[in-house]
Design an enzyme around this catalytic site. Structure first.
Site, short mmCIF file in Angstrom:
data_model
loop_
_atom_site.label_atom_id
_atom_site.label_comp_id
_atom_site.label_asym_id
_atom_site.label_seq_id
_atom_site.Cartn_x
_atom_site.Cartn_y
_atom_site.Cartn_z
N SER A 167 57.68 63.82 45.37
CA SER A 167 56.95 62.61 44.99
C SER A 167 55.70 63.02 44.24
O SER A 167 55.22 64.16 44.39
CB SER A 167 56.52 61.83 46.25
OG SER A 167 55.58 60.83 45.92
N TYR A 180 52.76 61.41 54.68
CA TYR A 180 53.76 61.41 53.59
C TYR A 180 53.38 62.41 52.50
O TYR A 180 54.20 63.22 52.07
CB TYR A 180 53.84 59.99 53.02
CG TYR A 180 54.85 59.82 51.91
CD1 TYR A 180 56.19 59.62 52.19
CD2 TYR A 180 54.45 59.84 50.56
CE1 TYR A 180 57.12 59.44 51.17
CE2 TYR A 180 55.37 59.67 49.54
CZ TYR A 180 56.70 59.46 49.84
OH TYR A 180 57.62 59.29 48.83
N1 NAD Z 1 60.11 54.38 45.77
C1 NAD Z 1 59.16 55.20 45.34
O1 NAD Z 1 58.22 54.77 44.69
C2 NAD Z 1 59.23 56.68 45.64
C3 NAD Z 1 58.30 57.50 45.03
C4 NAD Z 1 58.34 58.86 45.23
C5 NAD Z 1 59.31 59.41 46.05
N2 NAD Z 1 60.20 58.59 46.66
C6 NAD Z 1 61.20 59.22 47.52
O2 NAD Z 1 62.50 58.93 47.03
C7 NAD Z 1 63.42 58.86 48.12
C8 NAD Z 1 64.16 57.53 48.09
O3 NAD Z 1 63.20 56.49 48.18
P1 NAD Z 1 63.52 54.93 48.01
O4 NAD Z 1 62.38 54.35 47.31
O5 NAD Z 1 64.89 54.73 47.49
O6 NAD Z 1 63.42 54.47 49.54
P2 NAD Z 1 64.23 53.42 50.42
O7 NAD Z 1 63.35 53.16 51.59
O8 NAD Z 1 64.69 52.27 49.61
O9 NAD Z 1 65.51 54.25 50.89
C9 NAD Z 1 65.40 55.32 51.77
C10 NAD Z 1 66.71 55.43 52.54
O10 NAD Z 1 66.60 56.55 53.45
C11 NAD Z 1 67.24 56.18 54.67
N3 NAD Z 1 66.76 56.99 55.79
C12 NAD Z 1 65.55 56.95 56.39
N4 NAD Z 1 65.52 57.81 57.42
C13 NAD Z 1 66.72 58.44 57.45
C14 NAD Z 1 67.29 59.43 58.29
N5 NAD Z 1 66.63 59.96 59.34
N6 NAD Z 1 68.56 59.86 58.02
C15 NAD Z 1 69.26 59.32 56.99
N7 NAD Z 1 68.77 58.35 56.18
C16 NAD Z 1 67.52 57.92 56.42
C17 NAD Z 1 66.88 54.71 54.83
O11 NAD Z 1 67.75 54.05 55.75
C18 NAD Z 1 67.00 54.19 53.39
O12 NAD Z 1 68.30 53.69 53.12
C19 NAD Z 1 62.58 59.08 49.38
O13 NAD Z 1 62.63 60.45 49.75
C20 NAD Z 1 61.18 58.72 48.93
O14 NAD Z 1 60.18 59.35 49.71
C21 NAD Z 1 60.18 57.23 46.48
#
Ligand code: NAD
Length: 275
Positions: A167, A180
């Protein structure tokens, strides 16, 4: 460009058009694929002919997501198939079971995408032991365990490619997100460690570092008064990104175009790492 004109702050969800024929028939495991970026990655890879094991702690939702994607690609002769299954990434053996599912269904694993993550909030003095532990367990340990399982298989099968979701928070402080931020900084460095040790086995390991991307994880930015303006002030491109835009970079990293790329974190953040 229509989307920009209609609503300049929203993300542009037009699918990426790059085609990589060399990916057809390959097999990918994606964690956290019930929704958000993981689901868009599954859709995009299936369109390229990649078979996908989509895994999530939320089994009902990921099974539904897989069914929706297969229905969407029903009329395509070239699309890959998507299987939805449960995983808790904090449990090492759960990754082994996930690998086994992929081998049973598709016979091989070429790509492993450690995408599952959680995004807890607390001011630094209020972070509890439980919160720091659970954050590191999902965001960091989950990546290590996934990479270990993937690499043990890939070592014996000529190599592969692992992608970890870091991230912009790995390099910029986002207030009230200390657990985080630090977990993602560790993912970025762990990616380098994995790349160095696994390179001799023809396993490439890279990370993607998104900024603000339009998913459930960032829904609050559209709901809390003033949050969107604050967020846009940290993004030189002055808009939130779309999961499809992160997929474009993921696709590049998995493709032959990146076959000499390992140990790199690519920012997909509208420039916000610099503010
Ligand atoms: N959305 C953003 O702005 C953003 C920015 C930087 C990084 N990220 C990273 O990208 C990745 C995806 O993010 P997103 O925005 O799609 O999030 P999201 O919350 O929409 O999806 C995350 C998914 O991970 C699953 N999850 C959580 N804990 C889990 C576990 N213990 N085992 C298996 N699955 C699990 C959840 O059920 C969910 O479906 C994450 O690692 C997040 O930290 C997101």
């Amino acid at each position: 460009m229509t989307v920009l004109t209609e609503n300049p702050t929203r993300s542009i969800t037009t699918p990426m058009v790059a085609i990589h024929p060399e990916l057809a028939g390959k097999v990918a495991v994606i964690t956290g694929a019930a929704r958000g970026m993981g689901a868009i990655f599954a859709r995009g890879l299936a369109r390229q002919g990649v078979h996908v094991v989509a895994a999530d702690i939320n089994e009902a939702d990921v099974v539904q997501t897989a069914a929706d994607l297969n229905a969407m690609h029903n009329s395509s002769e070239t699309a890959g198939r998507v299987i939805g299954t449960a995983v808790d990434v904090t449990v090492p053996e759960a990754h082994d079971a996930l690998l086994q599912t992929a081998l049973d269904k598709f016979g091989r694993v070429d790509f492993w995408i450690n995408n599952a993550g959680i995004f807890p909030q607390a001011e630094i003095l209020d972070i509890t032991p439980q919160q720091i532990n659970s954050t590191y367990q999902v965001n960091l340990n989950g990546v290590l365990f996934g990479a270990q399982t993937a690499a043990r298989h890939m070592k014996e099968n000529g190599g592969g490619s692992i992608i970890n979701m870091a991230s912009v928070a790995a390099v910029r402080v986002r207030v009230t997100r200390g657990a985080y931020n630090s977990s993602k900084a560790a993912v970025k460095h762990l990616t380098n460690c994995l790349a160095v040790e696994l390179g001799p086995h023809n396993i490439r390991v890279n990370a993607v570092a998104p900024g603000f991307i339009d998913t459930e994880m960032t829904r609050w930015v559209h709901e809390q008064p003033g949050a969107l303006d604050n967020a846009l002030g940290t993004i030189p491109l002055r808009r939130i990104g779309a999961p499809e835009e992160v997929f474009g970079t993921l696709l590049f990293l998995l493709s032959d175009s990146a076959r000499y790329v390992t140990g790199t974190t690519i920012a997909v953040d509208g420039g916000s790492q610099h503010i």
